[in-house]
Design a protein around this motif. Structure first.
Motif, PDB file in Angstrom:
ATOM      1  N   ASP A   1     -10.755 -26.243 -33.180  1.00 13.71           N
ATOM      2  CA  ASP A   1     -11.475 -27.492 -33.164  1.00 13.71           C
ATOM      3  C   ASP A   1     -12.946 -27.364 -33.628  1.00 13.71           C
ATOM      4  O   ASP A   1     -13.847 -27.126 -33.381  1.00 13.71           O
ATOM      5  CB  ASP A   1     -11.648 -28.172 -31.859  1.00 13.71           C
ATOM      6  N   ILE A   2     -12.863 -27.651 -35.030  1.00 15.93           N
ATOM      7  CA  ILE A   2     -13.945 -27.340 -35.797  1.00 15.93           C
ATOM      8  C   ILE A   2     -15.277 -28.525 -35.365  1.00 15.93           C
ATOM      9  O   ILE A   2     -16.375 -28.025 -35.201  1.00 15.93           O
ATOM     10  CB  ILE A   2     -13.503 -27.888 -37.330  1.00 15.93           C
ATOM     11  N   ASN A   3     -14.980 -29.519 -34.725  1.00 16.31           N
ATOM     12  CA  ASN A   3     -15.819 -30.551 -34.477  1.00 16.31           C
ATOM     13  C   ASN A   3     -16.577 -30.049 -33.136  1.00 16.31           C
ATOM     14  O   ASN A   3     -17.510 -30.044 -32.721  1.00 16.31           O
ATOM     15  CB  ASN A   3     -15.334 -31.926 -34.028  1.00 16.31           C
ATOM     16  N   TYR A   4     -15.877 -29.185 -32.394  1.00 20.67           N
ATOM     17  CA  TYR A   4     -16.268 -28.602 -31.108  1.00 20.67           C
ATOM     18  C   TYR A   4     -16.965 -27.496 -31.581  1.00 20.67           C
ATOM     19  O   TYR A   4     -18.447 -27.502 -30.930  1.00 20.67           O
ATOM     20  CB  TYR A   4     -15.157 -27.938 -30.271  1.00 20.67           C
ATOM     21  N   ILE A   5     -16.700 -26.590 -32.523  1.00 25.05           N
ATOM     22  CA  ILE A   5     -17.761 -25.624 -33.061  1.00 25.05           C
ATOM     23  C   ILE A   5     -18.950 -26.278 -33.670  1.00 25.05           C
ATOM     24  O   ILE A   5     -19.959 -25.765 -33.376  1.00 25.05           O
ATOM     25  CB  ILE A   5     -16.900 -24.646 -34.203  1.00 25.05           C
ATOM     26  N   ARG A   6     -18.967 -27.190 -34.219  1.00 24.65           N
ATOM     27  CA  ARG A   6     -20.086 -27.781 -34.971  1.00 24.65           C
ATOM     28  C   ARG A   6     -20.920 -28.338 -33.917  1.00 24.65           C
ATOM     29  O   ARG A   6     -22.270 -28.215 -33.998  1.00 24.65           O
ATOM     30  CB  ARG A   6     -19.811 -28.938 -35.844  1.00 24.65           C
ATOM     31  N   ALA A   7     -20.504 -28.943 -32.738  1.00 20.84           N
ATOM     32  CA  ALA A   7     -21.061 -29.559 -31.565  1.00 20.84           C
ATOM     33  C   ALA A   7     -22.051 -28.361 -30.846  1.00 20.84           C
ATOM     34  O   ALA A   7     -23.135 -28.666 -30.788  1.00 20.84           O
ATOM     35  CB  ALA A   7     -20.274 -30.250 -30.722  1.00 20.84           C
ATOM     36  N   ARG A   8     -21.114 -27.265 -30.738  1.00 21.08           N
ATOM     37  CA  ARG A   8     -21.826 -26.043 -30.151  1.00 21.08           C
ATOM     38  C   ARG A   8     -23.068 -25.578 -30.860  1.00 21.08           C
ATOM     39  O   ARG A   8     -23.858 -25.134 -30.245  1.00 21.08           O
ATOM     40  CB  ARG A   8     -20.816 -24.894 -29.951  1.00 21.08           C
ATOM     41  N   LEU A   9     -22.902 -25.564 -32.217  1.00 18.09           N
ATOM     42  CA  LEU A   9     -24.009 -24.950 -33.068  1.00 18.09           C
ATOM     43  C   LEU A   9     -25.253 -26.207 -33.277  1.00 18.09           C
ATOM     44  O   LEU A   9     -26.105 -25.824 -33.229  1.00 18.09           O
ATOM     45  CB  LEU A   9     -23.425 -24.696 -34.381  1.00 18.09           C
ATOM     46  N   GLY A  10     -24.919 -27.264 -33.101  1.00 13.68           N
ATOM     47  CA  GLY A  10     -25.756 -28.319 -33.169  1.00 13.68           C
ATOM     48  C   GLY A  10     -26.458 -28.248 -34.491  1.00 13.68           C
ATOM     49  O   GLY A  10     -26.760 -27.475 -35.155  1.00 13.68           O
ATOM     50  N   GLY A  11     -26.671 -29.679 -35.082  1.00 17.27           N
ATOM     51  CA  GLY A  11     -27.558 -29.926 -36.417  1.00 17.27           C
ATOM     52  C   GLY A  11     -26.833 -29.136 -37.363  1.00 17.27           C
ATOM     53  O   GLY A  11     -27.948 -28.759 -38.319  1.00 17.27           O
ATOM     54  N   THR A  12     -25.726 -28.873 -37.739  1.00 18.62           N
ATOM     55  CA  THR A  12     -25.019 -28.333 -38.603  1.00 18.62           C
ATOM     56  C   THR A  12     -24.877 -29.156 -39.917  1.00 18.62           C
ATOM     57  O   THR A  12     -24.252 -30.419 -39.764  1.00 18.62           O
ATOM     58  CB  THR A  12     -23.659 -27.758 -38.577  1.00 18.62           C
ATOM     59  N   ASN A  13     -25.235 -28.792 -41.061  1.00 20.28           N
ATOM     60  CA  ASN A  13     -24.704 -29.420 -42.154  1.00 20.28           C
ATOM     61  C   ASN A  13     -23.152 -29.477 -42.550  1.00 20.28           C
ATOM     62  O   ASN A  13     -22.862 -28.270 -42.612  1.00 20.28           O
ATOM     63  CB  ASN A  13     -25.496 -28.965 -43.509  1.00 20.28           C
TER      64      ASN A  13
END
Length: 89
Positions: free
Chosen positions: A58-70
């Motif tokens: 789940d790419i959106n999950y990973i992005r949410a965990r990293l926060g503020g990702t381009n």
């Protein structure tokens, strides 16, 4: 957008360390123990890689965990990881 915490690391006596001091602490720790110099940003990439390689799709999950990702940069990095994974299998 969520407000980032002002503290993330706790020092050896249990005090919270402010974000601007993280890099200095890590640099000192690496030198003291004769380790390769790393940055906190490297831990961010490591976290992303561990999630990806452990099957979190789940790419959106990973992005949410990293926060503020381009978004574009994030997809570019994951694309590179997928290509590497495919070459190694």
């Amino acid at each position: 957008m969520k407000k980032r915490p002002k503290f993330l690391i706790i020092n050896s006596v249990g005090e919270l360390v402010k974000m601007p001091n993280y890099a200095d602490m890590l640099r000192t720790l690496c030198k003291r123990h004769e380790l390769m110099l790393v940055t906190l940003h490297m831990f961010r990439h490591t976290h992303e890689t561990v999630l990806w390689e452990s099957g979190v799709a789940d790419i959106n999950y990973i992005r949410a965990r990293l926060g503020g990702t381009n978004k574009d940069g994030f997809f570019n990095i994951l694309g590179q990881k997928a290509n590497t994974l495919n070459r190694n299998t």
